[in-house]
Design an enzyme around this catalytic site. Structure first.
Site, PDB file in Angstrom:
ATOM      1  N   MET A  37       0.831  -1.207   0.000  1.00 15.26           N
ATOM      2  CA  MET A  37       0.000   0.000   0.000  1.00 15.26           C
ATOM      3  C   MET A  37       0.864   1.254   0.000  1.00 15.26           C
ATOM      4  O   MET A  37       0.640   2.167  -0.791  1.00 15.26           O
ATOM      5  CB  MET A  37      -0.958   0.007   1.202  1.00 15.26           C
ATOM      6  CG  MET A  37      -1.992  -1.088   1.164  1.00 15.26           C
ATOM      7  SD  MET A  37      -2.971  -1.120  -0.350  1.00 15.26           S
ATOM      8  CE  MET A  37      -4.032   0.298  -0.124  1.00 15.26           C
ATOM      9  N   SER A  59      -7.616   0.099   7.179  1.00 14.47           N
ATOM     10  CA  SER A  59      -8.856  -0.369   6.568  1.00 14.47           C
ATOM     11  C   SER A  59      -9.876  -0.741   7.633  1.00 14.47           C
ATOM     12  O   SER A  59     -11.052  -0.884   7.311  1.00 14.47           O
ATOM     13  CB  SER A  59      -8.579  -1.550   5.641  1.00 14.47           C
ATOM     14  OG  SER A  59      -7.724  -2.464   6.257  1.00 14.47           O
ATOM     15  N   HIS A  80      -8.397   6.153   3.026  1.00 12.27           N
ATOM     16  CA  HIS A  80      -8.408   4.719   2.747  1.00 12.27           C
ATOM     17  C   HIS A  80      -8.347   4.458   1.239  1.00 12.27           C
ATOM     18  O   HIS A  80      -9.327   4.649   0.526  1.00 12.27           O
ATOM     19  CB  HIS A  80      -9.679   4.094   3.355  1.00 12.27           C
ATOM     20  CG  HIS A  80      -9.754   2.616   3.183  1.00 12.27           C
ATOM     21  ND1 HIS A  80     -10.933   1.926   3.067  1.00 12.27           N
ATOM     22  CD2 HIS A  80      -8.774   1.681   3.109  1.00 12.27           C
ATOM     23  CE1 HIS A  80     -10.673   0.636   2.917  1.00 12.27           C
ATOM     24  NE2 HIS A  80      -9.383   0.471   2.944  1.00 12.27           N
ATOM     25  N   GLU A 100     -11.617   6.561   0.264  1.00 12.92           N
ATOM     26  CA  GLU A 100     -12.532   6.995   1.318  1.00 12.92           C
ATOM     27  C   GLU A 100     -11.771   7.965   2.220  1.00 12.92           C
ATOM     28  O   GLU A 100     -10.713   7.608   2.757  1.00 12.92           O
ATOM     29  CB  GLU A 100     -13.010   5.793   2.145  1.00 12.92           C
ATOM     30  CG  GLU A 100     -13.893   4.844   1.358  1.00 12.92           C
ATOM     31  CD  GLU A 100     -14.297   3.592   2.150  1.00 12.92           C
ATOM     32  OE1 GLU A 100     -15.337   3.012   1.841  1.00 12.92           O
ATOM     33  OE2 GLU A 100     -13.555   3.190   3.074  1.00 12.92           O
ATOM     34  N   ASN A 129     -16.281  -1.529   2.758  1.00 11.30           N
ATOM     35  CA  ASN A 129     -16.126  -2.826   3.420  1.00 11.30           C
ATOM     36  C   ASN A 129     -17.324  -3.148   4.298  1.00 11.30           C
ATOM     37  O   ASN A 129     -17.681  -4.306   4.483  1.00 11.30           O
ATOM     38  CB  ASN A 129     -14.833  -2.863   4.235  1.00 11.30           C
ATOM     39  CG  ASN A 129     -13.616  -2.911   3.321  1.00 11.30           C
ATOM     40  OD1 ASN A 129     -13.744  -3.226   2.150  1.00 11.30           O
ATOM     41  ND2 ASN A 129     -12.456  -2.580   3.861  1.00 11.30           N
TER      42      ASN A 129
HETATM   43  P1  NAI Z   1       2.163  -4.561   5.077  1.00 10.84           P
HETATM   44  O1  NAI Z   1       2.012  -5.139   6.408  1.00 10.84           O
HETATM   45  O2  NAI Z   1       2.441  -5.431   3.909  1.00 10.84           O
HETATM   46  O3  NAI Z   1       3.295  -3.443   5.083  1.00 10.84           O
HETATM   47  C1  NAI Z   1       3.462  -2.592   6.152  1.00 10.84           C
HETATM   48  C2  NAI Z   1       4.854  -1.978   6.126  1.00 10.84           C
HETATM   49  O4  NAI Z   1       4.967  -1.138   7.253  1.00 10.84           O
HETATM   50  C3  NAI Z   1       5.977  -3.007   6.228  1.00 10.84           C
HETATM   51  O5  NAI Z   1       6.932  -2.739   5.230  1.00 10.84           O
HETATM   52  C4  NAI Z   1       6.585  -2.752   7.614  1.00 10.84           C
HETATM   53  O6  NAI Z   1       7.985  -2.945   7.652  1.00 10.84           O
HETATM   54  C5  NAI Z   1       6.241  -1.290   7.801  1.00 10.84           C
HETATM   55  N1  NAI Z   1       6.255  -0.887   9.190  1.00 10.84           N
HETATM   56  C6  NAI Z   1       5.886  -1.581  10.280  1.00 10.84           C
HETATM   57  N2  NAI Z   1       6.082  -0.826  11.383  1.00 10.84           N
HETATM   58  C7  NAI Z   1       6.569   0.353  10.977  1.00 10.84           C
HETATM   59  C8  NAI Z   1       6.974   1.532  11.640  1.00 10.84           C
HETATM   60  N3  NAI Z   1       6.921   1.635  12.938  1.00 10.84           N
HETATM   61  N4  NAI Z   1       7.428   2.564  10.906  1.00 10.84           N
HETATM   62  C9  NAI Z   1       7.509   2.464   9.562  1.00 10.84           C
HETATM   63  N5  NAI Z   1       7.139   1.361   8.881  1.00 10.84           N
HETATM   64  C10 NAI Z   1       6.682   0.326   9.583  1.00 10.84           C
HETATM   65  O7  NAI Z   1       0.823  -3.724   4.845  1.00 10.84           O
HETATM   66  P2  NAI Z   1       0.039  -3.199   3.566  1.00 10.84           P
HETATM   67  O8  NAI Z   1      -0.742  -4.293   2.933  1.00 10.84           O
HETATM   68  O9  NAI Z   1       0.923  -2.358   2.728  1.00 10.84           O
HETATM   69  O10 NAI Z   1      -1.020  -2.263   4.295  1.00 10.84           O
HETATM   70  C11 NAI Z   1      -0.653  -1.141   5.016  1.00 10.84           C
HETATM   71  C12 NAI Z   1      -1.868  -0.500   5.638  1.00 10.84           C
HETATM   72  O11 NAI Z   1      -2.848  -0.273   4.641  1.00 10.84           O
HETATM   73  C13 NAI Z   1      -2.557  -1.338   6.691  1.00 10.84           C
HETATM   74  O12 NAI Z   1      -3.061  -0.485   7.670  1.00 10.84           O
HETATM   75  C14 NAI Z   1      -3.685  -1.999   5.940  1.00 10.84           C
HETATM   76  O13 NAI Z   1      -4.777  -2.347   6.759  1.00 10.84           O
HETATM   77  C15 NAI Z   1      -4.072  -0.896   5.007  1.00 10.84           C
HETATM   78  N6  NAI Z   1      -4.752  -1.333   3.804  1.00 10.84           N
HETATM   79  C16 NAI Z   1      -4.376  -2.475   3.170  1.00 10.84           C
HETATM   80  C17 NAI Z   1      -5.019  -2.898   2.031  1.00 10.84           C
HETATM   81  C18 NAI Z   1      -4.576  -4.154   1.370  1.00 10.84           C
HETATM   82  O14 NAI Z   1      -5.351  -4.682   0.562  1.00 10.84           O
HETATM   83  N7  NAI Z   1      -3.378  -4.631   1.605  1.00 10.84           N
HETATM   84  C19 NAI Z   1      -6.133  -2.129   1.444  1.00 10.84           C
HETATM   85  C20 NAI Z   1      -6.393  -0.895   2.157  1.00 10.84           C
HETATM   86  C21 NAI Z   1      -5.742  -0.541   3.289  1.00 10.84           C
END
Ligand code: NAI
Length: 736
Positions: A341, A446, A467, A479, A517
């Site tokens: 994301m 999300s 979002h 959103e 959602n």
């Molecule tokens: P992910 O878990 O794959 O990636 C998260 C990244 O954040 C990782 O690279 C991690 O190293 C990094 N991270 C963790 N703690 C950290 C910190 N303290 N400081 C900086 N970076 C840190 O997650 P993803 O799929 O990219 O999703 C991210 C956000 O977006 C989540 O809140 C998720 O719920 C939301 N989201 C995800 C969707 C999806 O389909 N994957 C759709 C819409 C929203």
């Protein structure tokens, strides 16, 4: 006067479009009336020798003509009026085509629909090679066809195959591509575009057409008899040039259209029909076929619904935030978390020329985020929608690191770290400590509460949800989630930013699942109940696709990820209790190693990320029998769609969003809900809320209380009201 005609001493006339009231030149009724007069003047001047060549151009650098007035098309109610409107446009453009002097369209900026058809009625077309130029016939996307001579003139100019591609996809072409297919004769550099166009017109006035590659070209041509002008392969010349070849091209195109649209969209089929029936006939006959097709399409429910969505979308993008130019203020964005994301958000920002700083806790993650962004740029280069050099320049707008260097200078920070509240709270506090007091901080959560996170912050007024949907570069919805303390200014900044990123913003209140959602959840869960009841999953998916959805519910769960969907289901059950309690089949599946597409197995099997086939062994994994019954499609549809309508009614009752338009935009842009149906609540309104209420009541007796119609549905049914009539789109950014 818009447009106006100016003729210089050498007999070169310019028809100049310059709408001072709108961001683009649009062919409104008034503009067409003025054009009619102006063409009359040109005819007179040509007769008395004062006019020797004519150029059509725009005074605005970014907009040639963006097409006809969509509101006027939407207002057409009967077939006769639609046919007449098409004939009037054709007659006007026909007079331009018949002028006894050479004519040249000098296209700079957006040139769509009626604008392109105007250019087609000229002898020659040149285009500015600046990045803004896009030329196309997007009518098909609004459920109609190019009805002011476009369907008639384009095949003559481009050849059948290329013309069909332009009209059936509706996608506009960049100048270089337009040149390659023959839609324009020359591409001119941005600098001195107008002067160079005029110089070409002067040459034409002197009887020289060599510089346009048109020595000796039939003046009667105008895309009708001159023969295709683009660079064409031997294959396409053979196909387009013989009757069996053309028949094959048309048959193949029809098959592809049916595959892509499931037969739900009449416009592309009509384009094929008009081209097929018109081939070899006189221009007048072809134009008449075209006009009659417009008559049929313009009053169809599909066209009305597509226009309705177009208008909702434009209104949401304009909103009260667009004119303020606030988004233009965002020169620098920071993204925290470089997962799919974060990397995706950084890519769309850089694509739209915003500098981005991306921060993660691991170097590998930063590298991964950059690689993800680069792969999206590479794909755009591969599709030829972006030049390699330009992609590299935009990619360089993204930098990354593991510290907060550079984050402090961002006007907006989007947090996209792991979906865990304590982690997010800590990250948000760190961000708040380094940014300027008026910076806006947004969380891309999300499922977590914006108000909960805001409680950890010193300046909750500058904090909101933003979002994005996955994959970020493809999904058009954002959103913007307003917390209880979020300021109007913060909401508007994020909405404006979303528009600048090419997205459609919908503003929601902070409630579990926000908008999309929340409504989609019960539908996917219902799909689980259908499995528990013994129905065949693959048949359910097929029925849902036939209703017009991009994919069936199980295929969608695979796409989202079975683990992610399970987690979302838990959050919804905690928030809303029994009616959202996950179906046993889905609970059983959530404990297995099948994660959906990303793990190669879910309800379907995947190889290299591509769907292979439905996997019946999934039933055993859910502890269900493999003996399955074929469902009645009507029952399946009601089960899946009514549960969403009931939830959408709750969303309106609770004022999570302020209008039925918000619900429909959210569901179409966020989940691909069948656009030709106009959206979830437009479907409910068209079906009749009384029928919806009665069907819900019947299902509640057989399937359980979760189907009991909510008070709003009952009330609308009682008074004969509609969702859109009762919850109209507001003109201001009022709180939801
Ligand atoms: P992910 O878990 O794959 O990636 C998260 C990244 O954040 C990782 O690279 C991690 O190293 C990094 N991270 C963790 N703690 C950290 C910190 N303290 N400081 C900086 N970076 C840190 O997650 P993803 O799929 O990219 O999703 C991210 C956000 O977006 C989540 O809140 C998720 O719920 C939301 N989201 C995800 C969707 C999806 O389909 N994957 C759709 C819409 C929203």
């Amino acid at each position: 006067m818009n447009p106006r005609l100016v003729i210089d001493d050498e007999g070169v006339g310019r028809i100049v479009f310059d709408d001072l009231e709108r961001p683009h030149n649009i062919l409104t009724r008034e503009v067409l009336e003025t054009l009619d007069q102006v063409v009359g003047e040109a005819e007179g001047a040509a007769r008395n020798g004062a006019l020797r060549a004519l150029v059509v151009l725009s005074a605005r650098p970014a907009s040639f003509i963006a097409g006809a007035d969509v509101n006027a098309i939407a207002a057409i109610e009967d077939r006769g009026a639609a046919i007449q409107a098409a004939r009037d446009g054709q007659a006007l453009y026909g007079r331009i085509a018949a002028l006894p002097v050479p004519t040249l369209a000098a296209v700079r900026g957006i040139c769509l629909g009626g604008g392109t058809e105007l250019a087609l009625s000229c002898d020659y077309r040149v285009a500015d090679d600046g990045g803004h130029t896009r030329i196309g016939l997007p009518e098909v996307q609004l459920g109609i066809l190019p009805g002011w001579g476009g369907t008639t003139r384009l095949p003559g100019l481009l050849g059948l195959s290329a013309a069909l591609k332009v009209m059936l996809s509706g996608k506009p072409l960049r100048a270089s591509r337009a040149r390659r297919v023959g839609l324009v004769d020359r591409v001119l550099p941005t600098q001195q575009f107008e002067q160079r166009s005029l110089a070409l017109a002067r040459a034409l006035a002197r009887g020289e057409s060599e510089s346009l590659g048109g020595a000796g070209r039939s003046r009667r041509g105008r895309g009708l008899a001159a023969g295709p002008r683009g660079r064409r392969t031997l294959g396409s010349r053979l196909l387009d040039g013989t009757p069996p070849g053309r028949a094959l091209v048309l048959r193949t195109a029809r098959r592809q259209v049916l595959k892509r649209t499931g037969g739900h969209y009449p416009a592309p089929l009509k384009i094929l029909e008009v081209v097929r029936k018109g081939w070899g006939r006189s221009v007048a006959e072809r134009l008449e076929l075209e006009a009659r097709a417009v008559g049929e399409l313009a009053v169809s429910s599909e066209c009305k619904n597509l226009l309705f969505l177009f208008q909702l979308r434009e209104a949401a993008r304009k909103g009260p935030w667009a004119p303020s130019g606030r988004a233009a203020d965002v020169g620098k964005l920071a993204v925290i978390g470089a997962g799919p994301m974060g990397g995706g958000i950084a890519q769309v920002a850089a694509y739209n020329n915003i500098r981005v700083r991306m921060k993660d806790i691991h170097h590998e993650a930063v590298a991964g985020g950059l690689a993800h962004a680069r792969s999206i740029f590479d794909a755009a280069v591969g599709r030829r929608s972006l030049r390699r050099r330009e992609a590299a320049r935009r990619m360089r707008l993204i930098s990354g690191g593991v510290d907060y260097a550079g984050v402090g200078r961002a006007e907006v920070v989007v947090e996209a770290v792991v979906e865990r509240l304590p982690v997010k709270e800590a990250v948000l506090r760190d961000v708040e400590a380094v940014v300027a007091p008026d910076a806006v901080i947004a969380s891309n959560t999300s499922s977590l509460s914006i108000d909960r996170m805001a409680a950890a912050l010193e300046r909750p007024g500058r904090f909101a949800g933003m979002h994005f949907f996955n994959p970020v570069h493809r999904m058009p919805l954002v959103e913007v989630v307003r917390g209880a303390k979020t300021s109007d200014d913060a909401v508007e900044t994020l909405a404006a930013l979303a528009v600048r990123l090419g997205k459609v913003p919908v503003i929601t209140r902070d409630a579990p699942g926000f908008l999309v959602n929340r409504i989609l959840g019960p539908c996917l869960n219902e799909a689980g109940h259908l499995l528990d009841e013994g129905w065949d999953g693959h048949a359910v998916d097929r029925a849902w696709k036939r209703f017009g959805m991009p994919m069936g519910p199980y295929r969608l769960i695979d796409e989202v990820g079975i683990d992610v969907a399970g987690h979302a289901g838990q959050t919804m059950t905690e928030a809303f209790g029994d009616r959202m309690a996950p179906a046993p089949a889905l609970v059983a599946l959530a404990g297995t190693e099948r994660l959906g597409r990303k793990s190669g197995r879910g309800f379907y099997r995947y190889a290299k990320g591509r769907e292979k086939s439905f996997d019946p062994s999934v039933y055993a994994e859910m502890q269900l029998s493999t003996a399955r019954s074929r469902p009645d499609p009507a029952h399946v549809l009601d089960r899946l769609v009514l549960v969403m309508i009931n939830e959408a009614a709750r969303v309106l009752e609770e004022r999570v969003v302020r209008s039925a338009a918000d619900v429909d935009l959210g569901m179409v842009m966020g989940t691909g809900f069948a656009p030709f149906r106009g959206g979830l609540l437009k479907y409910a309104d068209d079906r009749g809320v009384a029928d919806v209420a009665a069907s819900l009541a019947a299902l509640s007796r057989t399937c359980g209380d979760r189907y009991a119609p909510v008070p709003l549905v009952e009330e609308l049914a009682r008074i004969g009201g509609t969702f859109h009539g009762t919850f109209p789109a507001a003109k201001s950014a009022a709180r939801p």
